[in-house]
Scaffold this motif. Structure first.
Motif: not given
Length: 681
Positions: A25-26, A47-51, A67-68
Motif C-alpha cells: 500500500g503506497l 507492493v501496490d494495486i496500482s502500477a 510489484h504491482a
C-alpha cells in the motif's frame, strides 16, 4: 526485541541490513513508511494495486523493488519475496484487504512480523492471539496527541502513561527572573522525578542525541530546558519554572471585554435568524392597514368589518376568495385591483418566510433534544475542525487533560460520538461563529483535504488574531512557509508521525507513544532484553550516552524504577523504556554506539579507606572490573584504562570529590588531548 548488535559486530549489522521489509500500500502512509525505513538503510520492497504508485519519483527512488498487484493474493506476496522478509507493513486504506493479506503472509512466512493498519480494536486483539508477532494500529493513535499538545502552547511536548506512571515531556524557557534556576548546573536540576534531556536556545532544536548536554553547564537566562518528569501534572499545568513559585496572571480588562463582546455576539446571532420574518411581518402589517383604508375610502358603503375581512383575506393569500367570482360585489378601480395583486404577491413571500422560519426552529429543537449537547464555552477553549477518526481522538485527549473542547463539522456526526461535548454542524464559517471562535484559545484543523485545512485555518486567524492555529498537511514545506507568514501556526503531518512509530514497530520494538520534539518526531519505545542480547552487560549510561536515548523506566521482575540510575547493568529478562528519536532507534538497531572520548586521571587520595571507597565508586559508575579500579587507585597518580562519556566522568569526579580524591577529566577525542582543571575542591 531484535538483538541489538554490538558496535563492533559489523557482520551482524550487515546481516540485519540484508533482511527485506515489505510495504503493501503506497498511499500517503505507505510512502512515509518507505522513507523512514530507508533512513535505517534497509532493503525495502513495495507492493501496490496500482502500477502508477511505483512510478512516483518520491517512491521509486527509494524502493529497491516494486510489484504491482493485490497484496491479499498469495502469488503477489510470493513474487515480492515474503519468505525472506523480516517485516510486512500492510498499510492500504482497505482494512479488509490488510487483514486478509495478514493471514496469507503468516501462512507463507511463520516468522515474519506483521504490521497491520486497522481501527478494529476487538478484532486486532483476536488477530494478535491467532497470528502472533503482530502489531495492529490506526494512524491517529500516534499523531492525535501531537496535534493536541501543539494546540495548548504551554511548552508541553508529550504526555503519556507507561507502566501506570504518567510521564510529561516539557520545554521551558529560563526567564530573567528565574533566580532559583539561573546559575545552577544542569545536574543540580535532575532528581528522582525529573531529568534534563537537553539545554539549547530558542532558535536551536534538541539534537538527535538526547542527554547530550554537559552536566556541569551553568544555566543562564534565555536557555531552553527540555526535560521529562513523572507525576499527575497534565498539559496546561505549567512548565519547569512554574514549580519555582511564579504566579499565574489573573484576568485582565481585555479578557473581560472579550467576554462581554462574545456575549453580544451570541445575542446578535440568537436574533439574527427571525430578523427576516419580523421585517416581513412589519411590512405585511403596514400593507394590511393600507388595504383597510383604501377599500373604505373608495367604497364608503362597505362596513369597517368587511374592510378588515378583505385586508386579512388578502394578507393570508386569499386573493381568489375576493376576486374569484366573475363580478366583484362592490365597485373597484383599476388602482385598487393592482394594489390587491401587490398584496397577494407580498403575502405569498411572507408566508414562505414564516413557514421556513418555523421549519428551521422545529428542526433545530428536534436536533437539540436528540443530541443534548452543551453550549460552546465562552472563551479559552479549543476548536477541533473535522470530526473524523483523528478529530475525535484529538478531542478525547484534550478532554482527558481538562481542556474545554468544541467540535466543528460540515456533516453531522453520530449521536453516540462524544455525547457530552459541544459539536456544531453546517457551513464552516457559521459553525465557527456558533463555536465562539473569536474567543477560542486554539483551533485545530484536521479535515481530509489539506487545502481546506489551510483555508479554514486562515479563516479562523481572520476571526481571532491571538489563537494558536494547528492544521493537518502532507506538505511540510508548505507548513514551514505558512508558519513563517502566519503567527502562532503549525502544520503537522499525521502520517509522517505515524510512519516513524510504525517503522520502529517493524523492527520488533513495542512503540508506546509518538510525539513531536521541536522539529523532529520522538518515540517512546520498550525493549525486552532476552538471552543472547548484546545489550546484556551494558550499563544504562553506555546505552543512554552511547546511543543518545533517554531511559525513563527500567523493570526487573516486580521491581520498577522511574528515571533509573546510570549504574544499572542490563540482564536477561529486563525491560527498558526509552525516549528516542528515529535516528536513536536506528543507532541501537545497527549497533552504532558513540565512542567514549574521556579519561579519568586520578591524582591523589588522602587515605587507604578513601582509595577503597573510590575504587568501588569507579567500578560502579564506569562499569569497569573492580580489580581494574583497585589497580588504578593503588598506583597513584594513574589514569583509568576504560574510556568514559563526559556525563559519566563528570558524575564520577563529583562522587570522588566527596572522598577528597583529586581527579582530572581529560578529553581524548580524535587523538587530541585536552585536560580540565584538577578537581581538588
Amino acid at each position: 526485541m531484535p538483538t541489538a548488535p554490538n558496535e563492533n559486530s559489523e557482520h551482524h549489522a550487515e546481516e540485519i541490513l540484508a533482511e527485506d521489509f515489505l510495504v503493501c500500500g503506497l498511499g500517503r502512509l505507505g510512502r512515509e513508511c518507505v522513507a523512514v525505513l530507508k533512513a535505517f538503510g534497509v532493503h525495502v520492497i513495495g507492493v501496490d494495486i496500482s502500477a502508477a504508485a511505483g512510478q512516483d519519483p518520491s517512491v521509486s527512488n527509494l524502493l529497491d523493488a516494486f510489484h504491482a498487484g493485490d497484496c491479499s493474493h498469495a502469488d503477489i506476496l510470493k513474487k515480492a519475496g515474503i519468505e525472506n522478509c523480516r517485516s510486512v507493513l500492510l498499510v492500504t486504506s482497505d482494512e479488509r484487504n490488510n487483514i486478509a493479506a495478514a493471514f496469507i503472509a503468516r501462512s507463507l512466512n511463520p516468522r515474519v512480523r506483521l504490521i497491520i493498519r486497522s481501527a478494529q480494536e476487538n478484532l486486532n486483539a483476536l488477530l494478535r492471539q491467532q497470528l502472533g508477532n503482530l502489531v495492529a494500529f490506526e494512524p491517529s493513535q500516534f499523531s492525535a496527541s501531537a496535534f493536541a499538545l501543539v494546540s495548548l502552547s504551554d511548552q508541553t511536548q508529550a504526555f503519556f502513561e507507561v507502566e501506570e506512571t504518567k510521564v510529561r515531556v516539557g520545554r521551558s524557557v529560563v526567564e530573567d527572573d528565574e533566580v532559583r534556576i539561573i546559575g545552577r548546573r544542569v545536574y543540580e536540576l535532575n532528581n528522582a522525578d525529573r531529568r534534563i534531556l537537553g539545554v539549547t536556545t530558542e532558535s536551536e532544536p534538541v539534537g538527535d542525541f538526547l542527554l547530550a548536554v554537559n552536566p556541569d553547564k551553568e544555566i543562564a537566562a534565555g536557555d531552553v530546558l527540555t526535560f521529562f518528569e513523572s507525576g499527575g501534572r497534565r498539559p496546561g499545568d505549567g512548565a519547569l519554572h512554574a514549580t519555582q513559585g511564579k504566579r499565574e496572571p489573573g484576568p485582565t480588562l481585555a479578557t473581560h471585554f472579550s467576554s462581554f463582546r462574545n456575549g453580544l455576539n451570541r445575542l446578535r446571532r440568537s436574533i439574527e435568524a427571525p430578523r427576516v420574518a419580523m421585517i416581513s411581518f412589519a411590512i405585511m402589517l403596514v400593507l394590511s392597514v393600507a388595504t383597510f383604508l383604501f377599500y373604505r375610502w373608495e367604497n364608503p358603503d362597505i362596513s369597517a368589518l368587511d374592510a378588515v375581512n378583505i385586508a386579512i383575506v388578502l394578507a393570508i393569500g386569499g386573493f381568489d376568495n375576493v376576486f374569484g367570482a366573475l363580478k366583484v360585489p362592490f365597485p373597484i378601480s383599476d388602482r385598487l385591483y393592482a394594489f390587491s395583486v401587490l398584496i397577494h404577491v407580498c403575502s405569498t413571500v411572507f408566508l414562505g418566510v414564516v413557514f421556513a422560519t418555523l421549519t428551521e426552529r422545529l428542526l433545530s429543537a428536534r436536533l437539540q433534544i436528540t443530541r443534548r449537547r452543551p453550549a460552546a464555552p465562552a472563551s479559552g477553549h479549543t476548536i477541533v475542525i473535522g470530526m473524523g477518526a483523528i478529530g475525535q481522538r484529538i478531542a478525547e485527549i484534550l478532554r482527558e487533560w481538562g481542556q474545554p473542547t468544541v467540535g466543528v463539522s460540515q456533516e453531522p456526526v453520530a449521536e453516540d460520538v462524544l455525547t457530552d461535548m459541544s459539536i456544531h454542524f453546517g457551513p464552516l464559517p457559521e459553525a465557527l461563529a456558533r463555536a465562539n471562535v473569536e474567543t477560542a484559545k486554539s483551533v485545530i484543523a484536521v479535515l481530509d483535504d489539506q487545502v481546506a485545512n489551510l483555508e479554514v485555518s486562515l479563516l479562523a486567524r481572520s476571526l481571532n488574531t491571538e489563537c494558536t492555529i494547528v492544521f493537518r498537511t502532507a506538505d511540510q514545506e508548505l507548513a514551514r512557509n505558512v508558519a513563517s507568514l502566519v503567527s502562532c501556526s503549525t502544520g503537522l503531518s499525521d502520517y509522517a508521525i505515524a510512519a516513524e512509530a510504525i517503522a520502529g514497530a517493524a523492527f520488533g520494538e513495542y512503540i508506546i507513544s509518538a510525539f513531536h520534539l521541536d522539529d523532529r518526531s520522538a518515540l517512546v519505545t520498550e525493549y525486552d532484553i532476552h538471552q543472547g542480547d548484546t545489550l546484556i552487560g551494558r550499563t544504562l549510561a553506555e546505552i543512554a550516552y552511547g546511543y543518545g536515548v533517554a531511559p525513563i523506566i527500567h523493570r526487573r521482575g516486580d521491581d520498577k524504577r522511574f528515571n533509573p540510575s546510570d549504574d544499572i547493568v542490563l540482564e536477561s529478562g529486563d525491560a527498558l523504556v526509552v525516549i528516542a528519536t528515529v535516528d536513536g532507534l536506528r543507532r541501537i538497531e545497527i549497533g552504532a554506539r558513540a565512542t567514549p572520548e574521556w579519561r579519568l586521571a586520578i591524582l591523589s587520595s588522602p587515605s587507604e579507606d578513601a582509595r577503597f571507597e573510590a575504587a568501588n565508586a569507579i567500578s560502579r559508575i564506569s562499569g569497569c572490573d573492580l580489580a581494574q579500579a583497585r589497580s588504578a587507585m593503588q598506583r597513584l597518580p594513574s589514569r583509568l584504562e576504560k574510556p568514559l562519556y563526559q556525563q559519566q566522568g563528570s558524575r564520577m569526579t563529583r562522587e570522588l570529590r566527596k572522598l577528597l580524591v583529586m581527579t582530572r577529566l581529560e578529553f581524548e577525542g580524535d587523538g587530541r588531548k585536552q585536560s580540565g582543571e584538577p578537581d581538588s575542591k
